[in-house]
Design a protein around this motif. Structure first.
Motif, short mmCIF file in Angstrom:
data_model
loop_
_atom_site.label_atom_id
_atom_site.label_comp_id
_atom_site.label_asym_id
_atom_site.label_seq_id
_atom_site.Cartn_x
_atom_site.Cartn_y
_atom_site.Cartn_z
N GLN A 1 1.01 -1.57 -0.20
CA GLN A 1 0.01 -0.08 0.03
C GLN A 1 0.65 1.18 0.13
O GLN A 1 1.33 2.19 -0.83
CB GLN A 1 -0.85 0.29 1.50
CG GLN A 1 -2.52 -1.00 1.26
CD GLN A 1 -2.79 -0.82 0.26
OE1 GLN A 1 -2.53 0.05 -0.09
NE2 GLN A 1 -3.00 -1.94 -0.66
N GLN B 1 1.48 6.52 -6.69
CA GLN B 1 0.18 7.24 -6.78
C GLN B 1 0.30 9.07 -7.13
O GLN B 1 0.46 9.78 -8.27
CB GLN B 1 -0.83 7.24 -6.08
CG GLN B 1 -2.54 7.78 -6.29
CD GLN B 1 -3.55 7.34 -5.75
OE1 GLN B 1 -3.54 7.72 -4.95
NE2 GLN B 1 -4.45 7.01 -6.74
N ARG C 1 -4.53 -3.14 -4.96
CA ARG C 1 -6.34 -2.36 -4.87
C ARG C 1 -5.90 -1.76 -3.60
O ARG C 1 -5.68 -2.11 -2.62
CB ARG C 1 -7.80 -2.97 -4.63
CG ARG C 1 -7.96 -4.14 -5.48
CD ARG C 1 -9.49 -4.62 -5.80
NE ARG C 1 -10.03 -4.84 -6.70
CZ ARG C 1 -11.59 -4.89 -6.92
NH1 ARG C 1 -11.61 -5.98 -5.35
NH2 ARG C 1 -11.82 -6.42 -8.11
N TRP D 1 -6.48 0.65 -0.39
CA TRP D 1 -7.46 0.51 0.68
C TRP D 1 -7.67 1.80 1.53
O TRP D 1 -8.72 1.82 2.66
CB TRP D 1 -6.35 0.39 2.27
CG TRP D 1 -6.18 -1.04 2.54
CD1 TRP D 1 -5.93 -2.02 1.22
CD2 TRP D 1 -4.87 -1.80 2.85
NE1 TRP D 1 -5.63 -3.35 1.56
CE2 TRP D 1 -4.37 -2.71 2.35
CE3 TRP D 1 -4.16 -1.68 3.69
CZ2 TRP D 1 -4.10 -3.86 3.07
CZ3 TRP D 1 -3.60 -2.35 4.54
CH2 TRP D 1 -3.10 -3.67 4.01
N TRP D 2 -7.30 3.09 0.16
CA TRP D 2 -8.09 4.67 1.06
C TRP D 2 -9.15 4.84 -0.34
O TRP D 2 -9.07 4.53 -1.99
CB TRP D 2 -6.77 5.35 1.28
CG TRP D 2 -5.89 5.25 -0.02
CD1 TRP D 2 -6.73 6.58 -0.80
CD2 TRP D 2 -5.21 4.77 -0.60
NE1 TRP D 2 -5.53 6.51 -1.39
CE2 TRP D 2 -4.53 5.17 -1.79
CE3 TRP D 2 -3.61 3.62 -0.25
CZ2 TRP D 2 -3.01 4.44 -2.71
CZ3 TRP D 2 -2.83 3.37 -0.80
CH2 TRP D 2 -2.76 3.78 -1.94
N TRP D 3 -9.95 6.07 0.15
CA TRP D 3 -10.59 5.89 -0.32
C TRP D 3 -11.19 7.61 0.64
O TRP D 3 -10.63 7.97 1.48
CB TRP D 3 -11.86 6.09 -0.60
CG TRP D 3 -12.87 5.71 0.35
CD1 TRP D 3 -14.22 6.58 0.88
CD2 TRP D 3 -12.35 4.20 1.66
NE1 TRP D 3 -14.20 5.28 2.44
CE2 TRP D 3 -13.58 4.95 3.11
CE3 TRP D 3 -11.71 4.20 1.86
CZ2 TRP D 3 -13.52 4.40 4.31
CZ3 TRP D 3 -11.50 3.18 3.03
CH2 TRP D 3 -13.12 3.73 3.86
N THR D 4 -12.02 8.57 -0.80
CA THR D 4 -11.99 9.87 -0.32
C THR D 4 -13.77 10.21 -0.23
O THR D 4 -14.58 9.88 -0.61
CB THR D 4 -11.84 10.76 -1.21
OG1 THR D 4 -11.24 10.99 -2.24
CG2 THR D 4 -12.06 12.06 -1.22
N VAL E 1 -9.72 12.00 3.06
CA VAL E 1 -9.18 10.51 2.50
C VAL E 1 -9.12 9.54 3.78
O VAL E 1 -8.51 10.06 5.47
CB VAL E 1 -7.85 10.78 2.65
CG1 VAL E 1 -7.09 9.24 1.74
CG2 VAL E 1 -7.67 11.49 1.14
N CYS E 2 -10.00 8.27 3.51
CA CYS E 2 -9.78 7.68 4.99
C CYS E 2 -9.18 6.67 4.20
O CYS E 2 -8.86 5.82 3.18
CB CYS E 2 -11.67 7.64 4.55
SG CYS E 2 -12.32 9.23 5.82
N MET E 3 -9.06 5.40 5.27
CA MET E 3 -8.22 3.74 5.00
C MET E 3 -9.07 2.62 6.07
O MET E 3 -8.80 3.51 6.91
CB MET E 3 -7.25 4.21 5.10
CG MET E 3 -6.22 3.05 4.38
SD MET E 3 -4.30 3.16 5.09
CE MET E 3 -4.63 3.64 6.71
#
Length: 147
Positions: free
Chosen positions: A35, A42, A74, A76-79, A85-87
């Motif tokens: 990650q 990224q 993939r 583990w985090w997203w907005t 940002v959360c994970m």
């Protein structure tokens, strides 16, 4: 002989294998490393695609051969809806429950992602998530019983 006397000599036996919990910690630490590398790639605008070898059956000869394939990692985090940002922390296909009823870490911005992953890696190595890893691996084991 004076060189040997300056060393501390002990009668120790090397263990045959690592304890189960240490193996599980190492597995989670390797996934956290993936990650971290994905986040670094990224930020740099590149792709992170580690390779691994798969054994496939050759249709013509019927023999098996090893093929190098790219592994898909993939994030583990997203907005979240609030823009932060959360994970999740995942062990296999399951999400770890970090505290009672809490499964995500709110990070804030993508710049804070890599330091958060490094802190998480230190926490796993120190054994702070051993109970959560045991609980999830127990759930995963019950899926294989009786099949």
């Amino acid at each position: 002989m004076s060189t040997l006397t300056s060393l501390k000599l002990v009668a120790a036996k090397r263990p045959g294998s690592l304890p189960q919990i240490v193996q599980r910690r190492n597995r989670l630490i390797s996934k956290i490393w993936e990650q971290t590398e994905l986040a670094k790639a990224q930020q740099a605008g590149t792709a992170f695609r580690p390779t691994l070898f798969r054994s496939v059956k050759d249709a013509e000869t019927g023999g098996r051969r090893n093929v190098e394939v790219q592994k898909r990692v993939r994030a583990w985090w997203w907005t979240a809806e609030n823009g932060k940002v959360c994970m999740h922390v995942r062990y296999g296909t399951k999400t770890l429950e970090l505290a009672k009823g809490k499964t995500a870490i709110e990070i804030g911005t993508l710049d804070d992602l890599i330091p958060t992953l490094e802190m998480l890696k230190v926490a796993v190595a120190a054994g702070e998530l051993d109970a959560q890893i045991e609980a999830v691996s127990g759930q995963m084991r019950t899926g294989f019983v009786g099949k």
